[in-house]
Design a protein around this motif. Structure first.
Motif, PDB file in Angstrom:
ATOM      1  N   ILE A 148     -11.375  18.733  20.261  1.00 47.69           N
ATOM      2  CA  ILE A 148     -12.114  19.906  19.826  1.00 47.69           C
ATOM      3  C   ILE A 148     -12.672  20.622  21.052  1.00 47.69           C
ATOM      4  CG2 ILE A 148     -14.033  20.759  18.448  1.00 47.69           C
ATOM      5  CD1 ILE A 148     -11.706  19.669  16.811  1.00 47.69           C
ATOM      6  N   SER A 149     -12.291  21.887  21.222  1.00 51.71           N
ATOM      7  CA  SER A 149     -12.726  22.684  22.367  1.00 51.71           C
ATOM      8  C   SER A 149     -13.971  23.489  22.021  1.00 51.71           C
ATOM      9  CB  SER A 149     -11.610  23.646  22.792  1.00 51.71           C
ATOM     10  OG  SER A 149     -10.433  22.935  23.108  1.00 51.71           O
ATOM     11  N   PRO A 150     -14.766  23.887  23.043  1.00 54.95           N
ATOM     12  CA  PRO A 150     -15.920  24.753  22.778  1.00 54.95           C
ATOM     13  C   PRO A 150     -15.461  26.093  22.234  1.00 54.95           C
ATOM     14  CG  PRO A 150     -16.032  23.811  24.985  1.00 54.95           C
ATOM     15  CD  PRO A 150     -14.659  23.530  24.466  1.00 54.95           C
ATOM     16  N   PRO A 151     -16.323  26.799  21.523  1.00 57.87           N
ATOM     17  CA  PRO A 151     -15.942  28.129  21.043  1.00 57.87           C
ATOM     18  C   PRO A 151     -15.749  29.084  22.223  1.00 57.87           C
ATOM     19  CG  PRO A 151     -18.266  27.709  20.641  1.00 57.87           C
ATOM     20  CD  PRO A 151     -17.679  26.421  21.099  1.00 57.87           C
ATOM     21  N   PRO A 152     -14.962  30.115  22.075  1.00 58.68           N
ATOM     22  CA  PRO A 152     -14.727  31.069  23.170  1.00 58.68           C
ATOM     23  C   PRO A 152     -16.023  31.724  23.624  1.00 58.68           C
ATOM     24  CG  PRO A 152     -13.165  31.397  21.381  1.00 58.68           C
ATOM     25  CD  PRO A 152     -14.202  30.444  20.874  1.00 58.68           C
ATOM     26  N   PRO A 153     -16.135  32.077  24.935  1.00 58.00           N
ATOM     27  CA  PRO A 153     -17.346  32.760  25.431  1.00 58.00           C
ATOM     28  C   PRO A 153     -17.586  34.065  24.686  1.00 58.00           C
ATOM     29  CG  PRO A 153     -15.946  32.051  27.245  1.00 58.00           C
ATOM     30  CD  PRO A 153     -15.158  31.838  25.998  1.00 58.00           C
ATOM     31  N   GLY A 154     -18.851  34.418  24.547  1.00 58.38           N
ATOM     32  CA  GLY A 154     -19.194  35.682  23.903  1.00 58.38           C
ATOM     33  C   GLY A 154     -19.581  35.518  22.454  1.00 58.38           C
TER      34      GLY A 154
ATOM     35  N   GLY B  86       0.815  -1.195   0.000  1.00 53.66           N
ATOM     36  CA  GLY B  86       0.000   0.000   0.000  1.00 53.66           C
ATOM     37  C   GLY B  86       0.856   1.255   0.000  1.00 53.66           C
ATOM     38  N   PRO B  87       0.235   2.408  -0.259  1.00 54.02           N
ATOM     39  CA  PRO B  87       0.992   3.656  -0.353  1.00 54.02           C
ATOM     40  C   PRO B  87       1.648   4.041   0.967  1.00 54.02           C
ATOM     41  CG  PRO B  87      -1.209   3.887  -1.287  1.00 54.02           C
ATOM     42  CD  PRO B  87      -1.186   2.588  -0.563  1.00 54.02           C
ATOM     43  N   ARG B  88       2.750   4.763   0.866  1.00 56.80           N
ATOM     44  CA  ARG B  88       3.313   5.441   2.025  1.00 56.80           C
ATOM     45  C   ARG B  88       2.501   6.697   2.291  1.00 56.80           C
ATOM     46  NH1 ARG B  88       9.202   6.097   0.230  1.00 56.80           N
ATOM     47  NH2 ARG B  88       8.762   8.204   0.922  1.00 56.80           N
ATOM     48  N   LEU B  89       2.340   7.035   3.574  1.00 55.72           N
ATOM     49  CA  LEU B  89       1.637   8.256   3.945  1.00 55.72           C
ATOM     50  C   LEU B  89       2.661   9.241   4.500  1.00 55.72           C
ATOM     51  CD1 LEU B  89      -1.700   6.935   5.476  1.00 55.72           C
ATOM     52  CD2 LEU B  89      -1.455   8.430   3.503  1.00 55.72           C
ATOM     53  N   ASP B  90       3.297   9.961   3.602  1.00 55.55           N
ATOM     54  CA  ASP B  90       4.306  10.932   4.003  1.00 55.55           C
ATOM     55  C   ASP B  90       3.640  12.253   4.391  1.00 55.55           C
ATOM     56  OD1 ASP B  90       6.149   9.025   3.384  1.00 55.55           O
ATOM     57  OD2 ASP B  90       6.737   9.912   1.471  1.00 55.55           O
ATOM     58  N   ALA B  91       4.356  13.046   5.199  1.00 56.54           N
ATOM     59  CA  ALA B  91       3.934  14.404   5.566  1.00 56.54           C
ATOM     60  C   ALA B  91       2.498  14.429   6.090  1.00 56.54           C
ATOM     61  CB  ALA B  91       4.086  15.350   4.374  1.00 56.54           C
ATOM     62  N   LEU B  92       2.150  13.472   6.939  1.00 52.04           N
ATOM     63  CA  LEU B  92       0.792  13.388   7.476  1.00 52.04           C
ATOM     64  C   LEU B  92       0.575  14.496   8.509  1.00 52.04           C
ATOM     65  CD1 LEU B  92      -1.905  11.920   7.700  1.00 52.04           C
ATOM     66  CD2 LEU B  92      -0.859  10.393   9.382  1.00 52.04           C
ATOM     67  N   GLN B  93      -0.482  15.290   8.332  1.00 53.51           N
ATOM     68  CA  GLN B  93      -0.809  16.396   9.225  1.00 53.51           C
ATOM     69  C   GLN B  93      -2.224  16.216   9.762  1.00 53.51           C
ATOM     70  OE1 GLN B  93       1.228  18.887  10.213  1.00 53.51           O
ATOM     71  NE2 GLN B  93       2.923  18.020   9.027  1.00 53.51           N
ATOM     72  N   ILE B  94      -2.319  15.766  11.042  1.00 54.44           N
ATOM     73  CA  ILE B  94      -3.586  15.700  11.759  1.00 54.44           C
ATOM     74  C   ILE B  94      -3.402  16.531  13.022  1.00 54.44           C
ATOM     75  CG2 ILE B  94      -5.261  14.234  12.941  1.00 54.44           C
ATOM     76  CD1 ILE B  94      -4.507  11.978  11.096  1.00 54.44           C
ATOM     77  N   PRO B  95      -3.956  17.748  13.091  1.00 56.94           N
ATOM     78  CA  PRO B  95      -3.737  18.596  14.271  1.00 56.94           C
ATOM     79  C   PRO B  95      -4.222  17.920  15.548  1.00 56.94           C
ATOM     80  CG  PRO B  95      -4.693  19.854  12.461  1.00 56.94           C
ATOM     81  CD  PRO B  95      -4.757  18.411  12.057  1.00 56.94           C
ATOM     82  N   ALA B  96      -3.573  18.231  16.651  1.00 60.72           N
ATOM     83  CA  ALA B  96      -3.955  17.652  17.941  1.00 60.72           C
ATOM     84  C   ALA B  96      -5.166  18.337  18.537  1.00 60.72           C
ATOM     85  CB  ALA B  96      -2.784  17.725  18.916  1.00 60.72           C
ATOM     86  N   THR B  97      -5.417  19.601  18.176  1.00 57.95           N
ATOM     87  CA  THR B  97      -6.527  20.351  18.758  1.00 57.95           C
ATOM     88  C   THR B  97      -7.240  21.157  17.693  1.00 57.95           C
ATOM     89  OG1 THR B  97      -5.092  22.236  19.277  1.00 57.95           O
ATOM     90  CG2 THR B  97      -5.345  20.539  20.982  1.00 57.95           C
ATOM     91  N   GLY B  98      -8.451  21.609  18.043  1.00 59.84           N
ATOM     92  CA  GLY B  98      -9.235  22.480  17.196  1.00 59.84           C
ATOM     93  C   GLY B  98     -10.352  23.090  18.003  1.00 59.84           C
ATOM     94  N   THR B  99     -11.170  23.919  17.367  1.00 58.66           N
ATOM     95  CA  THR B  99     -12.267  24.614  18.042  1.00 58.66           C
ATOM     96  C   THR B  99     -13.564  24.341  17.311  1.00 58.66           C
ATOM     97  OG1 THR B  99     -10.757  26.371  18.756  1.00 58.66           O
ATOM     98  CG2 THR B  99     -13.113  26.852  18.830  1.00 58.66           C
ATOM     99  N   ALA B 100     -14.611  24.045  18.071  1.00 59.17           N
ATOM    100  CA  ALA B 100     -15.921  23.801  17.474  1.00 59.17           C
ATOM    101  C   ALA B 100     -16.354  25.031  16.682  1.00 59.17           C
ATOM    102  CB  ALA B 100     -16.932  23.466  18.559  1.00 59.17           C
TER     103      ALA B 100
END
Length: 616
Positions: free
Chosen positions: A479-485, A400-414
């Motif tokens: 995935i974190s909640p969106p900022p207050p406000g 199967g293919p090699r998966l080079d330069a794999l980018q899956i961020p550890a965090t994000g925001t809803a």
């Protein structure tokens, strides 16, 4: 045929054009398609004995002998950088007479060797092109008196070069009484060593071939005449990096004459040689192979081709993951055509049964073979049918293919897009798919996804090749909640096109087109403006007529939400011919933000709404 470690391939051949042979080439990027054939040799000149190789950086090198047998010839070369064009051909050798011969190899740069007839002498020469540089001046490896008119006494055999830029060359020369096989090495950045005899004295040896691995381990094969058995024997010598060549060792059976034996060595130093011999039946030819594990001994010969047929023109390639692959041309007494066949030997396993690569009923042959770093390979061969002669290719899809330069961020925001990417690498790449862990997915090497709610999700990326081999990687993203406000905005409208009061009463349903700007829970309710009589007096009042409906939106967007009439609502609306409805909505997100909106619509017994008013 040549393939670089990344799976980019190039093939070269000669084709008759206007009564001359011209050198043409085609390229295939990893996972792509073969390019339109391109002429590499110059116009109005003839090219023969074309060879091609690719170095580890993707530079392609072509060499050939220009002009031919009866007139003055010259060894020429062209170079093509990755994604570029073939250069204008340049001379590597001085002009010479005699039959054309040239060999080529590439890894860290390239090395070429050839034989020239200068008149009084027949000379084997070699030149190196270091990585990122031009061709160095040719070096004489063997100079012998030219045959007049006796047998050819000096002839180029083969060359190899590894990723460190170390080269090796083998050839046949003349010791005054017999043809002998000699070798010389070229250390990276140095100069060619003095020739070293590989074959033993006292018998003609010729047709040497060689391979070298990244560490500098090398293996050479050749044919030597055994006067006792009256047969040509395949012999071999091996050389560990920095050591001397071993004594010659017989590989083929003594009583059977064998053809020259192509040889390959993998990155771990395991070597394999293949050759053909006629067997005990003059109408057949058997392909055999022997294996030399790193630091071990040559195995006994093993048959690869089917008995009772004729095998010829073998080629071999090796990789320490896939093992070894051999290809050859095969025919039988009853067939009017030939096919190209292949066999695979996984590390430590037996050779597989022969498998046809070319179509039956046509003439196919002269195969060549190359593998990339992963073990995927391409075999090329000629094919002659009723529609003409062509160069064809068949692929060997191993992993199967090699998966080079794999980018899956550890965090994000809803509510905010998150980018994901990978660079799959495969000779036969088919596609890339993503699963984001929330029931959503996408295709492509670079994608973006917005999560509607906070939480931890498992992101999975899969890359597939042409044979269905799949490589999969999984990673978590928080995935974190969106900022207050940050507030949700909601807009509501009624889906009342073609709706009448009579239809509402018949179906009991009312569609509400609901749009939100972020992930939210939406509660909808509906009332009717009715006149209520009490105490002898009447007054107008908004009376609930629909059941309360709650809908969850996983992300910003629009969709229809259906409200249903309550029993009280049906009873209240049944005697009316016209009514005004009011719909109210309340949206709330995970952060506790709230947004509201209302809309009103008048319905009558006919088919058209009377009016529309919306107030966010």
């Amino acid at each position: 045929m040549a393939v670089d470690p990344a799976g980019n391939a190039v093939a070269i051949w000669e084709r008759h054009v206007g009564g001359k042979l011209v050198v043409e080439a085609s390229e295939r990027p990893a996972g792509g398609e073969w390019s339109t054939p391109e002429r590499v040799s110059r116009a109005n000149e003839e090219g023969r004995e074309s060879q091609v190789a690719i170095d580890d950086a993707g530079n392609a090198y072509a060499v050939w002998v220009e002009k031919g047998f009866s007139t003055t010839s010259v060894v020429r070369s062209a170079v093509r950088p990755p994604g570029g064009e073939w250069s204008v051909p340049e001379n590597l050798s001085p002009p010479f007479q005699g039959p054309p011969e040239v060999v080529l190899a590439a890894a860290a740069g390239a090395v070429a060797a050839w034989t020239i007839d200068s008149g009084p002498e027949r000379i084997v020469q070699a030149a190196v092109r270091p990585a990122g540089d031009g061709w160095e001046d040719p070096k004489d490896l063997c100079r012998m008196p030219a045959p007049d008119p006796g047998p050819q006494l000096a002839a180029v055999g083969d060359v190899g070069i590894n990723a460190a830029g170390e080269a090796v060359a083998v050839w046949q020369c003349f010791d005054g009484s017999n043809k002998i096989v000699q070798a010389a090495t070229y250390p990276a950045g140095g100069d060619w060593s003095e020739p070293e005899d590989l074959s033993a004295a006292g018998g003609d040896a010729h047709e040497p071939l060689v391979a070298i691995d990244p560490d500098g381990d090398a293996v050479a094969t050749w044919n030597r005449w055994d006067s006792t058995a009256s047969a040509l024997i395949v012999q071999a010598a091996v050389r560990a990096a920095g050591d001397d060549w071993s004594a010659p060792e017989d590989l083929s059976e003594a009583h059977l004459s064998a053809d020259p034996a192509p040889v390959a060595i993998d990155t771990a130093g395991n070597a394999v040689a293949v050759w053909r011999h006629p067997g005990d039946n003059i109408n057949q030819a058997i392909l055999q192979a022997a294996v030399h594990p790193a630091g071990g001994e040559w195995s006994a010969p093993e048959d690869l081709s089917a008995p009772g047929q004729r095998a010829s023109n073998p080629a071999v390639a090796a990789n320490d993951t896939v093992g070894a692959i051999a290809t050859w041309q095969q025919s039988d007494d009853s067939a009017s055509s030939t096919v190209v066949q292949a066999s695979v030997r996984a590390p430590g396993a037996d050779w597989s049964a022969p498998e046809d690569l070319s179509a039956s009923g046509e003439g196919a042959g002269l195969p060549d073979l190359a593998l990339d770093a992963a073990g995927n390979g391409i075999a090329v061969f000629g094919r002659a049918g009723d529609d003409g002669a062509f160069a064809q290719a068949a692929g060997y899809d191993f992993v199967g293919p090699r998966l080079d330069a794999l980018q899956i961020p550890a965090t994000g925001t809803a509510g905010e897009p998150v980018s994901f990417s990978a660079s799959p690498l495969d000779m036969f790449l088919a596609g890339t798919s993503w699963a984001f862990g929330d029931g959503q997915g996408a295709g492509g090497n670079a994608v973006s996804h917005t999560y509607s709610t906070a939480g931890t999700y498992q992101v999975t990326v899969s890359a597939a090749d042409g044979a269905g081999n799949t490589t999969t990687r999984t990673a978590s993203i928080l995935i974190s909640p969106p900022p207050p406000g940050e507030r949700c905005r909601i807009a509501l409208s009624l889906a009342v096109e073609g709706k009448s009061l009579a239809k509402l009463m018949r179906t009991g349903k009312l569609g509400v087109d609901t749009t939100v700007s972020c992930a939210a829970k939406v509660a909808l309710s509906g009332r009717a403006k009715l006149r209520i009589h009490a105490g002898g007096r009447g007054r107008t009042k908004l009376v609930p007529v629909f059941k309360r409906k709650v809908a969850r939106f996983a992300a910003a967007g629009e969709r229809g939400v259906t409200l249903s009439l309550s029993k009280r609502g049906r009873k209240a609306l049944r005697p009316l011919s016209r009514v005004r409805l009011s719909i109210a909505g309340k949206a709330s997100d995970d952060a506790g933000n709230i947004a509201t909106a209302t809309t009103a619509r008048a319905l009558q017994a006919g088919t058209n709404p009377l009016e529309r008013r919306s107030r966010p």
